[in-house]
Motif scaffolding. Structure first.
Motif, PDB file in Angstrom:
ATOM      1  N   SER A  20      30.616  11.787   8.565  1.00  0.00           N
ATOM      2  CA  SER A  20      32.039  12.149   8.547  1.00  0.00           C
ATOM      3  C   SER A  20      32.447  12.858   9.828  1.00  0.00           C
ATOM      4  CB  SER A  20      32.353  13.022   7.330  1.00  0.00           C
ATOM      5  OG  SER A  20      31.589  14.210   7.331  1.00  0.00           O
ATOM      6  N   THR A  21      31.536  13.617  10.444  1.00  0.00           N
ATOM      7  CA  THR A  21      31.855  14.285  11.708  1.00  0.00           C
ATOM      8  C   THR A  21      32.079  13.270  12.815  1.00  0.00           C
ATOM      9  OG1 THR A  21      30.627  16.309  11.135  1.00  0.00           O
ATOM     10  CG2 THR A  21      30.997  15.867  13.479  1.00  0.00           C
ATOM     11  N   ILE A  22      31.208  12.273  12.912  1.00  0.00           N
ATOM     12  CA  ILE A  22      31.363  11.236  13.945  1.00  0.00           C
ATOM     13  C   ILE A  22      32.659  10.467  13.741  1.00  0.00           C
ATOM     14  CG2 ILE A  22      30.422   9.056  14.816  1.00  0.00           C
ATOM     15  CD1 ILE A  22      27.635  10.174  14.282  1.00  0.00           C
ATOM     16  N   LEU A  23      32.929  10.058  12.506  1.00  0.00           N
ATOM     17  CA  LEU A  23      34.148   9.303  12.217  1.00  0.00           C
ATOM     18  C   LEU A  23      35.396  10.147  12.465  1.00  0.00           C
ATOM     19  CD1 LEU A  23      33.080   7.453   8.936  1.00  0.00           C
ATOM     20  CD2 LEU A  23      33.241   6.508  11.242  1.00  0.00           C
ATOM     21  N   THR A  24      35.324  11.422  12.088  1.00  0.00           N
ATOM     22  CA  THR A  24      36.459  12.318  12.302  1.00  0.00           C
ATOM     23  C   THR A  24      36.701  12.560  13.785  1.00  0.00           C
ATOM     24  OG1 THR A  24      36.130  13.454  10.190  1.00  0.00           O
ATOM     25  CG2 THR A  24      37.343  14.645  11.889  1.00  0.00           C
ATOM     26  N   ALA A  25      35.622  12.757  14.545  1.00  0.00           N
ATOM     27  CA  ALA A  25      35.761  12.981  15.982  1.00  0.00           C
ATOM     28  C   ALA A  25      36.413  11.776  16.658  1.00  0.00           C
ATOM     29  CB  ALA A  25      34.400  13.274  16.607  1.00  0.00           C
ATOM     30  N   ALA A  26      35.975  10.576  16.299  1.00  0.00           N
ATOM     31  CA  ALA A  26      36.530   9.360  16.900  1.00  0.00           C
ATOM     32  C   ALA A  26      37.979   9.146  16.473  1.00  0.00           C
ATOM     33  CB  ALA A  26      35.678   8.154  16.523  1.00  0.00           C
ATOM     34  N   GLY A  27      38.230   9.189  15.170  1.00  0.00           N
ATOM     35  CA  GLY A  27      39.583   8.951  14.669  1.00  0.00           C
ATOM     36  C   GLY A  27      40.561  10.037  15.063  1.00  0.00           C
ATOM     37  N   GLY A  28      40.135  11.283  14.974  1.00  0.00           N
ATOM     38  CA  GLY A  28      41.011  12.393  15.328  1.00  0.00           C
ATOM     39  C   GLY A  28      41.325  12.436  16.810  1.00  0.00           C
ATOM     40  N   LEU A  29      40.331  12.111  17.635  1.00  0.00           N
ATOM     41  CA  LEU A  29      40.557  12.094  19.081  1.00  0.00           C
ATOM     42  C   LEU A  29      41.568  11.012  19.452  1.00  0.00           C
ATOM     43  CD1 LEU A  29      39.682  13.284  21.828  1.00  0.00           C
ATOM     44  CD2 LEU A  29      37.941  11.494  21.940  1.00  0.00           C
ATOM     45  N   LEU A  30      41.393   9.825  18.899  1.00  0.00           N
ATOM     46  CA  LEU A  30      42.324   8.728  19.176  1.00  0.00           C
ATOM     47  C   LEU A  30      43.736   9.077  18.712  1.00  0.00           C
ATOM     48  CD1 LEU A  30      42.930   5.832  20.044  1.00  0.00           C
ATOM     49  CD2 LEU A  30      42.201   5.072  17.776  1.00  0.00           C
ATOM     50  N   LEU A  31      43.848   9.589  17.504  1.00  0.00           N
ATOM     51  CA  LEU A  31      45.162   9.925  16.963  1.00  0.00           C
ATOM     52  C   LEU A  31      45.815  11.061  17.745  1.00  0.00           C
ATOM     53  CD1 LEU A  31      47.218   9.316  14.788  1.00  0.00           C
ATOM     54  CD2 LEU A  31      45.974  10.827  13.233  1.00  0.00           C
ATOM     55  N   GLY A  32      45.017  12.063  18.120  1.00  0.00           N
ATOM     56  CA  GLY A  32      45.550  13.184  18.886  1.00  0.00           C
ATOM     57  C   GLY A  32      46.029  12.758  20.264  1.00  0.00           C
ATOM     58  N   VAL A  33      45.277  11.875  20.913  1.00  0.00           N
ATOM     59  CA  VAL A  33      45.681  11.364  22.229  1.00  0.00           C
ATOM     60  C   VAL A  33      46.979  10.569  22.119  1.00  0.00           C
ATOM     61  CG1 VAL A  33      45.070   9.744  24.068  1.00  0.00           C
ATOM     62  CG2 VAL A  33      43.370  11.363  23.222  1.00  0.00           C
ATOM     63  N   LEU A  34      47.082   9.742  21.087  1.00  0.00           N
ATOM     64  CA  LEU A  34      48.302   8.963  20.891  1.00  0.00           C
ATOM     65  C   LEU A  34      49.504   9.868  20.630  1.00  0.00           C
ATOM     66  CD1 LEU A  34      47.013   5.980  18.706  1.00  0.00           C
ATOM     67  CD2 LEU A  34      47.751   5.915  21.102  1.00  0.00           C
ATOM     68  N   LEU A  35      49.302  10.923  19.858  1.00  0.00           N
ATOM     69  CA  LEU A  35      50.385  11.873  19.614  1.00  0.00           C
ATOM     70  C   LEU A  35      50.854  12.504  20.914  1.00  0.00           C
ATOM     71  CD1 LEU A  35      49.126  13.655  16.365  1.00  0.00           C
ATOM     72  CD2 LEU A  35      51.300  12.444  16.613  1.00  0.00           C
ATOM     73  N   HIS A  36      49.908  12.852  21.774  1.00  0.00           N
ATOM     74  CA  HIS A  36      50.256  13.486  23.042  1.00  0.00           C
ATOM     75  C   HIS A  36      50.924  12.501  23.999  1.00  0.00           C
ATOM     76  CE1 HIS A  36      50.025  16.312  26.360  1.00  0.00           C
ATOM     77  NE2 HIS A  36      49.474  15.371  27.097  1.00  0.00           N
ATOM     78  N   LEU A  37      50.399  11.301  24.080  1.00  0.00           N
ATOM     79  CA  LEU A  37      50.929  10.314  25.029  1.00  0.00           C
ATOM     80  C   LEU A  37      52.341   9.872  24.658  1.00  0.00           C
ATOM     81  CD1 LEU A  37      47.849   7.987  25.679  1.00  0.00           C
ATOM     82  CD2 LEU A  37      48.724   9.826  27.118  1.00  0.00           C
TER      83      LEU A  37
END
Length: 214
Positions: A20-37
């Protein structure tokens, strides 16, 4: 008997946590970057997408984890083929943690000096290069700190999944500590969770300090 139970529970907790940590890191990073961009001050400002992503994240963060687990039971069964055990628990853990980490990623990226981004653009860097070599690189301490907080939250979530038979330390505490009135097992479960949280926090702080010095 107690040793065997704890060994099994720790193994289940570890299984839930690392996936769950690996999946959360990948999904959360992608979603957070998209929110910022897609923010109005981002590299790809697009209001409709930003608001939609923000709404999804806010809904995910607003639901109490116990309610989220129950609501995701049909989805969990579709993905894993079951709703019991450590593997099934990975689904609600990941879904619950991704929005949480995404907001922390977004906040970390906002802390990056806009002057650094402007300088990269002036030198002809592409948007992809700015994201990978400027934004994510400059935000590393904040990202690691955010991931540390998220992993600690996942430890808490992993103890809650025991309510619906998710396995792990939480399941052991409920079935043997609470339902069978075994105070010793309950205390041991609490101690194990405290030690896990302290270990994760210390490791995260160490990594942040090393990255910050560099």
């Amino acid at each position: 008997m107690t040793t065997d139970l704890f060994g099994t529970a720790l193994g289940e907790t570890w299984h839930m946590m690392w996936i769950s940590t690996i999946l959360t890191a990948a999904g959360g990073l992608l979603l957070g970057v998209l929110l910022h961009l897609t923010d109005r001050t981002g590299l790809l400002p697009f209001w409709p997408v930003n608001k939609l992503l923000g709404l999804i994240v806010n809904i995910g963060r607003s639901l109490p984890f116990l309610i989220l687990m129950v609501a995701l039971i049909p989805f969990t069964r579709t993905v894993t083929g079951t709703t019991f055990g450590a593997t099934a628990a990975i689904v609600p853990l990941t879904v619950g943690a991704i929005p949480f980490f995404a907001r922390l990623v977004e906040a970390s990226l906002r802390e990056v000096d806009p002057g650094v981004v402007s300088a990269a653009r002036a030198m002809g860097a592409s948007r992809g290069q700015i994201v990978t070599k400027v934004l994510l690189r400059e935000a590393r301490p904040g990202l690691v700190s955010g991931l540390t907080i998220t992993v600690i939250a996942l430890i808490g979530f992993s103890s809650i999944v025991g309510v619906i038979g998710g396995g792990g330390i939480g399941d052991l505490a409920i079935r043997y500590g609470y339902q069978r009135y075994d105070t010793q097992i309950m205390i041991l479960c609490v101690v194990v969770l405290v030690v896990l949280v302290q270990a994760v926090q210390m490791l995260g702080d160490l990594v942040v300090r090393r990255i910050s010095h560099k």
